[in-house]
Design an enzyme around this catalytic site. Sequence first.
Site, PDB file in Angstrom:
ATOM      1  N   ASN A  26       0.863  -1.192   0.000  1.00 26.94           N
ATOM      2  CA  ASN A  26       0.000   0.000   0.000  1.00 26.94           C
ATOM      3  C   ASN A  26       0.893   1.233   0.000  1.00 26.94           C
ATOM      4  O   ASN A  26       2.100   1.120   0.213  1.00 26.94           O
ATOM      5  CB  ASN A  26      -0.928  -0.034   1.224  1.00 26.94           C
ATOM      6  CG  ASN A  26      -0.137  -0.012   2.515  1.00 26.94           C
ATOM      7  OD1 ASN A  26       0.503   0.977   2.855  1.00 26.94           O
ATOM      8  ND2 ASN A  26      -0.135  -1.138   3.232  1.00 26.94           N
ATOM      9  N   ASP A  61      -3.498  -6.730   6.023  1.00 26.00           N
ATOM     10  CA  ASP A  61      -4.283  -7.671   6.833  1.00 26.00           C
ATOM     11  C   ASP A  61      -4.202  -9.081   6.258  1.00 26.00           C
ATOM     12  O   ASP A  61      -4.348 -10.059   6.972  1.00 26.00           O
ATOM     13  CB  ASP A  61      -5.743  -7.219   6.890  1.00 26.00           C
ATOM     14  CG  ASP A  61      -5.899  -5.955   7.727  1.00 26.00           C
ATOM     15  OD1 ASP A  61      -5.215  -5.851   8.753  1.00 26.00           O
ATOM     16  OD2 ASP A  61      -6.692  -5.075   7.332  1.00 26.00           O
ATOM     17  N   LYS A 102       9.338 -16.515 -11.136  1.00 28.56           N
ATOM     18  CA  LYS A 102       8.491 -15.460 -11.690  1.00 28.56           C
ATOM     19  C   LYS A 102       7.284 -16.082 -12.402  1.00 28.56           C
ATOM     20  O   LYS A 102       7.453 -17.025 -13.193  1.00 28.56           O
ATOM     21  CB  LYS A 102       9.328 -14.634 -12.667  1.00 28.56           C
ATOM     22  CG  LYS A 102       8.585 -13.439 -13.203  1.00 28.56           C
ATOM     23  CD  LYS A 102       9.402 -12.698 -14.240  1.00 28.56           C
ATOM     24  CE  LYS A 102       8.520 -11.705 -14.968  1.00 28.56           C
ATOM     25  NZ  LYS A 102       9.106 -11.249 -16.216  1.00 28.56           N
ATOM     26  N   PHE A 120      -3.913   3.471  15.453  1.00 28.31           N
ATOM     27  CA  PHE A 120      -4.458   4.371  14.443  1.00 28.31           C
ATOM     28  C   PHE A 120      -5.568   3.645  13.709  1.00 28.31           C
ATOM     29  O   PHE A 120      -5.599   2.407  13.686  1.00 28.31           O
ATOM     30  CB  PHE A 120      -3.364   4.809  13.454  1.00 28.31           C
ATOM     31  CG  PHE A 120      -2.608   6.006  13.934  1.00 28.31           C
ATOM     32  CD1 PHE A 120      -1.741   5.901  15.006  1.00 28.31           C
ATOM     33  CD2 PHE A 120      -2.780   7.242  13.332  1.00 28.31           C
ATOM     34  CE1 PHE A 120      -1.058   7.011  15.479  1.00 28.31           C
ATOM     35  CE2 PHE A 120      -2.099   8.367  13.790  1.00 28.31           C
ATOM     36  CZ  PHE A 120      -1.234   8.245  14.858  1.00 28.31           C
ATOM     37  N   LYS A 131     -12.601  -0.403  17.456  1.00 25.12           N
ATOM     38  CA  LYS A 131     -11.211  -0.875  17.484  1.00 25.12           C
ATOM     39  C   LYS A 131     -10.546  -0.589  18.845  1.00 25.12           C
ATOM     40  O   LYS A 131      -9.744  -1.386  19.324  1.00 25.12           O
ATOM     41  CB  LYS A 131     -10.398  -0.233  16.347  1.00 25.12           C
ATOM     42  CG  LYS A 131     -10.802  -0.774  14.971  1.00 25.12           C
ATOM     43  CD  LYS A 131     -10.091  -0.076  13.821  1.00 25.12           C
ATOM     44  CE  LYS A 131     -10.661  -0.536  12.489  1.00 25.12           C
ATOM     45  NZ  LYS A 131     -10.066   0.143  11.338  1.00 25.12           N
ATOM     46  N   LYS A 138      -9.226  -3.946  20.603  1.00 29.45           N
ATOM     47  CA  LYS A 138      -7.771  -4.150  20.651  1.00 29.45           C
ATOM     48  C   LYS A 138      -7.168  -3.727  21.995  1.00 29.45           C
ATOM     49  O   LYS A 138      -5.947  -3.676  22.135  1.00 29.45           O
ATOM     50  CB  LYS A 138      -7.098  -3.424  19.477  1.00 29.45           C
ATOM     51  CG  LYS A 138      -7.654  -3.901  18.098  1.00 29.45           C
ATOM     52  CD  LYS A 138      -6.813  -3.420  16.920  1.00 29.45           C
ATOM     53  CE  LYS A 138      -7.482  -3.754  15.583  1.00 29.45           C
ATOM     54  NZ  LYS A 138      -6.601  -3.645  14.430  1.00 29.45           N
TER      55      LYS A 138
HETATM   56  N1  CTP Z   1      -2.723  -3.067  12.650  1.00 33.22           N
HETATM   57  C1  CTP Z   1      -1.804  -4.001  13.073  1.00 33.22           C
HETATM   58  N2  CTP Z   1      -1.747  -5.221  12.473  1.00 33.22           N
HETATM   59  C2  CTP Z   1      -2.587  -5.525  11.472  1.00 33.22           C
HETATM   60  C3  CTP Z   1      -3.538  -4.579  11.030  1.00 33.22           C
HETATM   61  C4  CTP Z   1      -3.581  -3.359  11.646  1.00 33.22           C
HETATM   62  O1  CTP Z   1      -1.032  -3.704  13.984  1.00 33.22           O
HETATM   63  N3  CTP Z   1      -2.512  -6.732  10.901  1.00 33.22           N
HETATM   64  C5  CTP Z   1      -2.814  -1.780  13.358  1.00 33.22           C
HETATM   65  C6  CTP Z   1      -2.494  -0.563  12.527  1.00 33.22           C
HETATM   66  O2  CTP Z   1      -1.120  -0.215  12.629  1.00 33.22           O
HETATM   67  C7  CTP Z   1      -3.383   0.503  13.154  1.00 33.22           C
HETATM   68  C8  CTP Z   1      -4.587  -0.286  13.635  1.00 33.22           C
HETATM   69  O3  CTP Z   1      -4.164  -1.647  13.725  1.00 33.22           O
HETATM   70  O4  CTP Z   1      -2.789   1.078  14.303  1.00 33.22           O
HETATM   71  C9  CTP Z   1      -5.813  -0.229  12.805  1.00 33.22           C
HETATM   72  O5  CTP Z   1      -5.545  -0.557  11.482  1.00 33.22           O
HETATM   73  P1  CTP Z   1      -6.719  -0.588  10.421  1.00 33.22           P
HETATM   74  O6  CTP Z   1      -6.213  -1.106   9.123  1.00 33.22           O
HETATM   75  O7  CTP Z   1      -7.453   0.742  10.427  1.00 33.22           O
HETATM   76  O8  CTP Z   1      -7.729  -1.611  11.100  1.00 33.22           O
HETATM   77  P2  CTP Z   1      -7.938  -3.135  11.039  1.00 33.22           P
HETATM   78  O9  CTP Z   1      -7.991  -3.640  12.440  1.00 33.22           O
HETATM   79  O10 CTP Z   1      -6.951  -3.776  10.121  1.00 33.22           O
HETATM   80  O11 CTP Z   1      -9.430  -3.241  10.453  1.00 33.22           O
HETATM   81  P3  CTP Z   1     -10.034  -2.868   8.999  1.00 33.22           P
HETATM   82  O12 CTP Z   1      -8.871  -2.925   8.042  1.00 33.22           O
HETATM   83  O13 CTP Z   1     -11.029  -3.925   8.798  1.00 33.22           O
HETATM   84  O14 CTP Z   1     -10.616  -1.507   9.147  1.00 33.22           O
END
Ligand code: CTP
Length: 398
Positions: free
Chosen positions: A208, A277, A287, A325, A339, A343
């Site tokens: 990303n 995720d 490749k 975040f 969240k 968390k």
């Molecule tokens: N985060 C993490 N590990 C992951 C995914 C997210 O530590 N595998 C942390 C990010 O660094 C951020 C927070 O979780 O501080 C929220 O990330 P976000 O992508 O907004 O939320 P998700 O829990 O992944 O949920 P969704 O993508 O479904 O909104």
Amino acid sequence: MGKRVHLGVTGSIAAYKALDLLRLLQEADCRVSATLTESCARFVAPLTFEALGAAPVYTSMFDEAPDADTAFGHLEPGQEADVMAIAPASANTLARLAYGLADDMLSCQALAFPGPKIVAPAMNPRMWEAPATRRNWDMLGELGYIRVLPGTGFVACGDTGTGRLAPMEEILTAVLKALSPQDLAGRKVLITLGPTRESWDAVRFWSNPSSGTMGACMAMAAHLRGAEVTVVAGPTNLTFPGDISVVSVTTARQMFEACADLWPGMDAACLTAAVADYRPVPFGDTKFKKTSSAGAGITVEFEPNPDILKSLGQAKKDGQKLIGFAAETDNVKEEAARKLAAKNLDLIAANDISRPGSGFGVPTNQMTVLDESGRMETWPQLPKTEVAWRLWDHLLLG
Ligand code: CTP
């Protein structure tokens, strides 16, 4: 903002680099005044400093700076400036400062300066290694000078060794730290930042556009306020001052392992990384070739990655603080509240990444901040540096 830094510049081929420091300080909203020793003025003219906005600019003891509003130029910086930074400092100046001599304008001003004083030397490596310089350097440490070590490499006279003026960013960081409250001193903080990269085949990956800026701002704010900072960084172009330790990782699983190891020894963690995720189930180590699917399209399968923030929340001990975040496009407040609870966080900073001026690749963010006591604040669009400063205030100072 608005603080005044008094720059001392001595006779060295590196004197011209002080002009870059002047610019960097001005960009950081500092006012800058300067004193050039007589030998410095042979390398770079006082007019150059004046033209770039340094005021007042002092040179010799008996030739007062024209725009100084005092007859006591040797005392004025000590009364008006917040920090004094001598860069580059020659071997001669180190000796004068160490012994408290007051035989030129710069050494008088340093002796009369009650605030923090930074010294960044530049000289020939043999002069730097000389026993007299080593002793003077140690004495400056005992006298409370903030010392920025010179770098190693080629020096102007053709020798190689230690004696190059430290990079301007290192000196700037020392100045900004000296201007900052040390209200996070003694705290150990962990920051994750940047994207993760998940390989699919030998040349392709899933990732990303995170640049890591928000995490870098959190790390720098904590460092400037005295914390001991460890950064776990996905692939970015960022560099950090030497005092910040950086663990470089690529994948979410590597980030997870690094954080799991570090978290028990930390007082706080702030997880800004944009972690994937899910990771693609790899096609293989080689490749992928178009001919493999013969134009029929492909299906990529994904499997889940560990949620690093959630696992730190589960392992959190009394006294540890955890900031997460949330990057959202819809229902920002509801998602942030969900969240925060799910968390086990102390604070969550959520931003609506669909708004201009918030999210990936921009220097600003517009945050909604929620804490475990139920307090919710919506902040205006702010520079990420300012967001970082406020988040540490909010979390650690109440
Ligand atoms: N985060 C993490 N590990 C992951 C995914 C997210 O530590 N595998 C942390 C990010 O660094 C951020 C927070 O979780 O501080 C929220 O990330 P976000 O992508 O907004 O939320 P998700 O829990 O992944 O949920 P969704 O993508 O479904 O909104």
